[in-house]
Design an enzyme around this catalytic site. Structure first.
Site, short mmCIF file in Angstrom:
data_model
loop_
_atom_site.label_atom_id
_atom_site.label_comp_id
_atom_site.label_asym_id
_atom_site.label_seq_id
_atom_site.Cartn_x
_atom_site.Cartn_y
_atom_site.Cartn_z
N HIS A 167 56.22 31.07 40.65
CA HIS A 167 55.57 31.11 41.96
C HIS A 167 55.20 29.70 42.40
CE1 HIS A 167 53.24 33.65 44.91
NE2 HIS A 167 52.77 32.44 45.18
N HIS A 201 53.33 26.76 43.01
CA HIS A 201 51.93 26.44 42.71
C HIS A 201 51.85 25.06 42.07
CE1 HIS A 201 53.16 27.53 38.64
NE2 HIS A 201 52.03 27.04 38.19
#
EC number: 2.7.7.12
Length: 362
Positions: A183, A185
């Site tokens: 993801h 990040h």
């Protein structure tokens, strides 16, 4: 931008930063039954180098490459709570569940030949978007501008914590880099000491200032802009260039034209300008081999206490990918002696990046 502070089930702090007009209030509770985290991280100082090493054995149990359907950084859905209780978000920051350093670290401080102390500090996760399938380079300039504000907010907050000596925002991307959660990040570390790299840079900056009466980064920036051979992109307030003594096969520094010590010191105009320029740089990095480039993006900024006159904030982006399908490994010279051997000539890399098609439409 709206800032909302909440608490996760085990007492960790979570902060929502909303830039979408009309975004709902962030009131969702974390329904998970999580034990309070007892952190036994420890720092020990190597008597041969004077450098601190962090020991964090509990991180062996951290989440490792889950499938997208089980991503802990995606918004929560009915029956599947994640680290983010809300069903959607813009940018979110929360304390890492498996931190290398923690405000709740326990243990004794021991002097001696190899001094040791609890691994006090703070580690935060920054999710740039709720979209699991995108990347930082595909974000809008407005969203990147929000992330810059978030980095500045957290730099100030972590820097104000007792015992935190340096704040380090960074992003790791790609399997080759060792990323365990795909993801989009980044992370922010609040260290209980000034890092070895920063200490060396501050020492070099102090030596140069004494010898020349000018900041070394200012002279480097002026020389790079005048020469142009290694410049990748320029804007009103920033220049991106490949360092003349680049260590990595792909390496770019993004430097503001004005000396500022840290992210909170940037003006609104400088933050706006960075968002646009950085997306151009990331687009060309991904266009270099026509694939998503695995990289580390690291902010260099002043320690929380002192040396602000010596520091020139900048971002370093680098990759271990030396060709489209070959990695640079840190072998004997780099790992054993910290003497770097680069297979790529910086001027050639800069020319290839200038010519690379941007993979994103910013």
């Amino acid at each position: 931008m709206r800032r909302t502070v909440g608490t996760l089930a085990d007492g960790r702090e979570i902060l929502y930063f909303d830039d979408t007009p009309g975004a709902p209030e962030r009131t969702a509770a974390d329904p998970r039954d999580l034990p309070r985290n007892v952190n036994a991280s420890q720092i020990r100082r190597d008597p041969l180098t004077g450098e601190w090493v962090v020991l964090a054995a509990h991180r062996q149990t951290r989440t490792y490459k889950p499938p997208a359907a089980l991503c802990p950084l995606c918004p929560s859905t009915p029956g599947r709570p994640t680290e983010i209780p809300e069903s959607d978000y813009d940018v979110v920051v929360f304390e890492n569940r498996f931190p290398s350093l923690s405000q709740h670290a326990v243990g004794d401080t021991e002097p001696g030949l190899t001094p040791r102390a609890p691994g006090f500090g703070r580690c935060e996760v920054v999710c740039f978007t709720a979209d699991h399938t995108t990347s930082f380079g595909a974000l809008s300039p407005a969203r990147v501008r929000t992330v810059v504000d978030v980095w500045a907010d957290r730099t100030a907050a972590l820097g104000a914590l007792p015992g935190v000596e340096q704040v380090f925002p960074f992003e790791n991307r790609g399997d080759e880099i060792g990323v365990t959660l795909s993801h989009p990040h980044g992370q922010i570390y609040g260290y209980p000491f000034v890092t070895p790299r920063t200490e060396r840079m501050l020492s070099a900056a102090a030596d140069y200032l004494r010898a020349h009466g000018r900041p070394v980064m200012g002279d480097v920036l002026a020389a790079e802009r005048a020469d142009g051979a290694r410049v990748v992109a320029e804007s009103a307030h920033w220049t991106a260039f490949v360092p003349a003594a680049a260590r990595w096969p792909v390496e770019v520094r993004v430097v503001p034209h004005r000396q500022v010590p840290d992210l909170p010191a940037l003006t609104a105009e400088e933050r706006d300008d960075f968002a646009t320029l950085y997306l151009r740089v990331l687009g060309r990095l991904d266009g270099l081999y026509d694939r998503e480039l695995p990289y580390i993006s690291a902010w260099h900024q002043a320690p929380t206490r002192g040396a602000r006159d010596l520091t020139w904030l900048h971002l370093q982006v680098f990759s271990i990918l030396r060709t489209a399908d070959k990695l640079k490994y840190l072998a004997g010279s780099e790992s054993g002696m910290a003497v770097w051997i680069n297979d790529v000539v910086p001027e050639d890399l800069a020319a290839r990046l200038r010519a690379a098609p941007a993979r994103y439409g910013h």
